[in-house]
Design a protein around this motif. Structure first.
Motif, PDB file in Angstrom:
ATOM      1  N   UNK A  21     115.006 -30.585  48.316  1.00 33.90           N
ATOM      2  CA  UNK A  21     115.629 -29.787  49.378  1.00 33.90           C
ATOM      3  C   UNK A  21     114.977 -28.413  49.518  1.00 33.90           C
ATOM      4  N   UNK A  22     114.439 -27.894  48.418  1.00 32.20           N
ATOM      5  CA  UNK A  22     114.121 -26.478  48.362  1.00 32.20           C
ATOM      6  C   UNK A  22     112.925 -26.026  49.194  1.00 32.20           C
ATOM      7  N   UNK A  23     111.935 -26.883  49.502  1.00 33.22           N
ATOM      8  CA  UNK A  23     110.847 -26.414  50.368  1.00 33.22           C
ATOM      9  C   UNK A  23     111.333 -25.888  51.723  1.00 33.22           C
ATOM     10  N   UNK A  24     112.479 -26.363  52.195  1.00 36.26           N
ATOM     11  CA  UNK A  24     113.036 -25.859  53.453  1.00 36.26           C
ATOM     12  C   UNK A  24     113.329 -24.364  53.350  1.00 36.26           C
ATOM     13  N   UNK A  25     113.614 -23.894  52.148  1.00 39.56           N
ATOM     14  CA  UNK A  25     113.992 -22.496  51.915  1.00 39.56           C
ATOM     15  C   UNK A  25     112.843 -21.673  51.343  1.00 39.56           C
ATOM     16  N   UNK A  26     111.631 -22.163  51.432  1.00 39.43           N
ATOM     17  CA  UNK A  26     110.491 -21.522  50.782  1.00 39.43           C
ATOM     18  C   UNK A  26     110.266 -20.093  51.265  1.00 39.43           C
ATOM     19  N   UNK A  27     110.482 -19.830  52.545  1.00 41.44           N
ATOM     20  CA  UNK A  27     110.247 -18.479  53.063  1.00 41.44           C
ATOM     21  C   UNK A  27     111.206 -17.473  52.431  1.00 41.44           C
ATOM     22  N   UNK A  28     112.484 -17.853  52.329  1.00 36.77           N
ATOM     23  CA  UNK A  28     113.471 -16.964  51.713  1.00 36.77           C
ATOM     24  C   UNK A  28     113.168 -16.769  50.234  1.00 36.77           C
ATOM     25  N   UNK A  29     112.744 -17.826  49.575  1.00 35.94           N
ATOM     26  CA  UNK A  29     112.392 -17.732  48.160  1.00 35.94           C
ATOM     27  C   UNK A  29     111.189 -16.811  47.972  1.00 35.94           C
ATOM     28  N   UNK A  30     110.185 -16.971  48.811  1.00 36.45           N
ATOM     29  CA  UNK A  30     108.989 -16.134  48.727  1.00 36.45           C
ATOM     30  C   UNK A  30     109.334 -14.666  48.962  1.00 36.45           C
ATOM     31  N   UNK A  31     110.198 -14.378  49.916  1.00 36.48           N
ATOM     32  CA  UNK A  31     110.585 -12.992  50.183  1.00 36.48           C
ATOM     33  C   UNK A  31     111.285 -12.372  48.975  1.00 36.48           C
ATOM     34  N   UNK A  32     111.937 -13.207  48.179  1.00 37.10           N
ATOM     35  CA  UNK A  32     112.665 -12.713  47.007  1.00 37.10           C
ATOM     36  C   UNK A  32     111.748 -12.478  45.817  1.00 37.10           C
ATOM     37  N   UNK A  33     110.846 -13.407  45.561  1.00 38.06           N
ATOM     38  CA  UNK A  33     110.018 -13.323  44.348  1.00 38.06           C
ATOM     39  C   UNK A  33     108.726 -12.548  44.563  1.00 38.06           C
ATOM     40  N   UNK A  34     108.354 -12.318  45.824  1.00 38.21           N
ATOM     41  CA  UNK A  34     107.126 -11.578  46.108  1.00 38.21           C
ATOM     42  C   UNK A  34     105.898 -12.457  46.127  1.00 38.21           C
ATOM     43  N   UNK A  35     104.769 -11.821  46.455  1.00 42.85           N
ATOM     44  CA  UNK A  35     103.523 -12.576  46.633  1.00 42.85           C
ATOM     45  C   UNK A  35     102.765 -12.804  45.331  1.00 42.85           C
ATOM     46  N   UNK A  36     103.180 -12.132  44.262  1.00 40.95           N
ATOM     47  CA  UNK A  36     102.438 -12.251  43.013  1.00 40.95           C
ATOM     48  C   UNK A  36     102.796 -13.454  42.170  1.00 40.95           C
ATOM     49  N   UNK A  37     103.820 -14.204  42.587  1.00 35.95           N
ATOM     50  CA  UNK A  37     104.265 -15.388  41.840  1.00 35.95           C
ATOM     51  C   UNK A  37     103.757 -16.646  42.539  1.00 35.95           C
ATOM     52  N   UNK A  38     103.144 -17.547  41.796  1.00 33.87           N
ATOM     53  CA  UNK A  38     102.696 -18.818  42.361  1.00 33.87           C
ATOM     54  C   UNK A  38     103.910 -19.695  42.650  1.00 33.87           C
ATOM     55  N   UNK A  39     104.001 -20.210  43.855  1.00 33.54           N
ATOM     56  CA  UNK A  39     105.125 -21.047  44.263  1.00 33.54           C
ATOM     57  C   UNK A  39     104.645 -22.490  44.379  1.00 33.54           C
ATOM     58  N   UNK A  40     105.192 -23.361  43.532  1.00 35.72           N
ATOM     59  CA  UNK A  40     104.749 -24.759  43.475  1.00 35.72           C
ATOM     60  C   UNK A  40     105.770 -25.639  44.186  1.00 35.72           C
ATOM     61  N   UNK A  41     105.329 -26.304  45.223  1.00 35.64           N
ATOM     62  CA  UNK A  41     106.156 -27.209  46.006  1.00 35.64           C
ATOM     63  C   UNK A  41     105.891 -28.630  45.520  1.00 35.64           C
ATOM     64  N   UNK A  42     106.889 -29.268  44.906  1.00 35.96           N
ATOM     65  CA  UNK A  42     106.679 -30.609  44.359  1.00 35.96           C
ATOM     66  C   UNK A  42     106.390 -31.635  45.450  1.00 35.96           C
ATOM     67  N   UNK A  43     106.813 -31.359  46.692  1.00 32.60           N
ATOM     68  CA  UNK A  43     106.490 -32.272  47.793  1.00 32.60           C
ATOM     69  C   UNK A  43     104.985 -32.286  48.044  1.00 32.60           C
ATOM     70  N   UNK A  44     104.389 -31.111  48.105  1.00 32.40           N
ATOM     71  CA  UNK A  44     102.945 -31.014  48.341  1.00 32.40           C
ATOM     72  C   UNK A  44     102.151 -31.614  47.187  1.00 32.40           C
ATOM     73  N   UNK A  45     102.573 -31.312  45.964  1.00 33.08           N
ATOM     74  CA  UNK A  45     101.831 -31.828  44.815  1.00 33.08           C
ATOM     75  C   UNK A  45     101.982 -33.341  44.664  1.00 33.08           C
ATOM     76  N   UNK A  46     103.130 -33.875  45.069  1.00 33.86           N
ATOM     77  CA  UNK A  46     103.315 -35.332  45.050  1.00 33.86           C
ATOM     78  C   UNK A  46     102.415 -35.994  46.076  1.00 33.86           C
ATOM     79  N   UNK A  47     102.255 -35.366  47.232  1.00 39.49           N
ATOM     80  CA  UNK A  47     101.366 -35.915  48.262  1.00 39.49           C
ATOM     81  C   UNK A  47      99.933 -35.993  47.753  1.00 39.49           C
ATOM     82  N   UNK A  48      99.516 -34.987  46.998  1.00 38.58           N
ATOM     83  CA  UNK A  48      98.178 -35.012  46.408  1.00 38.58           C
ATOM     84  C   UNK A  48      98.062 -36.166  45.417  1.00 38.58           C
ATOM     85  N   UNK A  49      99.092 -36.345  44.570  1.00 34.61           N
ATOM     86  CA  UNK A  49      99.076 -37.430  43.587  1.00 34.61           C
ATOM     87  C   UNK A  49      99.023 -38.796  44.255  1.00 34.61           C
ATOM     88  N   UNK A  50      99.767 -38.955  45.339  1.00 36.08           N
ATOM     89  CA  UNK A  50      99.764 -40.231  46.071  1.00 36.08           C
ATOM     90  C   UNK A  50      98.395 -40.489  46.681  1.00 36.08           C
TER      91      UNK A  50
END
Length: 276
Positions: A191-220
């Motif tokens: 569910x959480x990638x839908x909220x990625x913008x709000x999460x990014x605004x909270x944690x800032x640009x210096x933290x790497x944000x890993x989206x399991x949807x994107x990484x699963x697509x790479x694995x597939x």
């Protein structure tokens, strides 16, 4: 050499897995997909491991009946407790979950060996992400933060509202303060990638944000290539077929938030997994 035009099967307890489907369709535009949302029995996170395994076997049985060449478990709970069961039961059909790709990407991103995992209460209690991360990097420090409220906010489509930003601040600001703060955050719920913008605004640009949807697509994508299963684009038929176990109307309405495009209610087929 001719490609494999059979579709890829994707299942989740509900609509959150559509973020995984969205990432899959973007990375693999030549592929066809069959998506099953077990909306009649969500959430899986409150069920026993044995119950989730039984549900997962029923879901994958339906997908295999539709002729899929691979199964993607687009659900963190089912990935945690049913992946090994499904891989053994359906061998040699490849079965891929969302946790290992997310863990691998988190380990690849961290520089200070401190990773935070944002997930549902059930996923955090099960400890699957922490275990998967530590198997890849034993010396890493994993901080798990349950955030069940994010699920409801995502399903309401409240991606960037004051309520969402306040919730993100409540859960995340304490985690990312001080010199020993994590430098990586894994989104451990589909569910959480839908909220990625709000999460990014909270944690800032210096933290790497890993989206399991994107990484699963790479694995597939990698698994398709390795197994000689990639489509050459000649499969024909609709690119995505949708199945739900309850309320096609709600699936179409709420699912559009996660898929990022409209879903026609008439394109969602109601199924009974007990009869599949």
């Amino acid at each position: 050499m001719a490609g494999d035009g059979r579709p890829i099967g994707v299942f989740d307890s509900g609509m959150g897995g559509l973020t995984v489907l969205r990432a899959l369709a973007a990375r693999l535009p030549q592929e066809r997909f069959v998506y099953l949302g077990d909306t009649a029995r969500l959430p899986y996170g409150t069920k026993s491991a044995e119950t989730v395994q039984a549900y997962a076997l029923q879901a994958t049985r339906l997908l295999l009946g539709e002729g899929v060449k691979m199964v993607v478990i687009a659900c963190n709970t089912a990935s945690a407790v049913a992946l090994a069961v499904l891989q053994e039961f359906w061998d040699p059909v490849p079965v891929i979950g969302v946790i290992e790709p997310g863990a691998r990407a988190g380990v690849g991103a961290t520089k200070n060996k401190r990773i935070a995992v944002l997930a549902t209460e059930g996923t955090v209690k099960g400890g699957a992400y922490a275990q998967a991360i530590k198997q890849l990097m034993a010396e890493v420090h994993v901080i798990q933060q349950p955030c069940q409220v994010f699920v409801a906010l995502a399903e309401e489509g409240w991606a960037d509202t004051p309520a969402t930003l306040a919730t993100a601040a409540h859960y995340l600001e304490p985690l990312f303060q001080g010199p020993d703060a994590p430098d990586t955050l894994v989104l451990g719920c589909t569910h959480f990638p839908v909220l990625a913008d709000a999460i990014r605004r909270t944690i800032g640009c210096g933290v790497a944000l890993v989206d399991s949807a994107e990484t699963t697509a790479v694995a597939v994508s990698e698994a398709l290539t390795k197994g000689g299963l990639a489509s050459a684009g000649e499969g024909g038929g609709p690119a995505i077929r949708f199945f739900a176990t309850d309320s096609p109307e709600r699936f179409a309405r709420v699912g559009a938030i996660f898929l990022g495009r409209a879903i026609d209610e008439g394109d969602v087929e109601l199924v009974d997994l007990l009869k599949s």
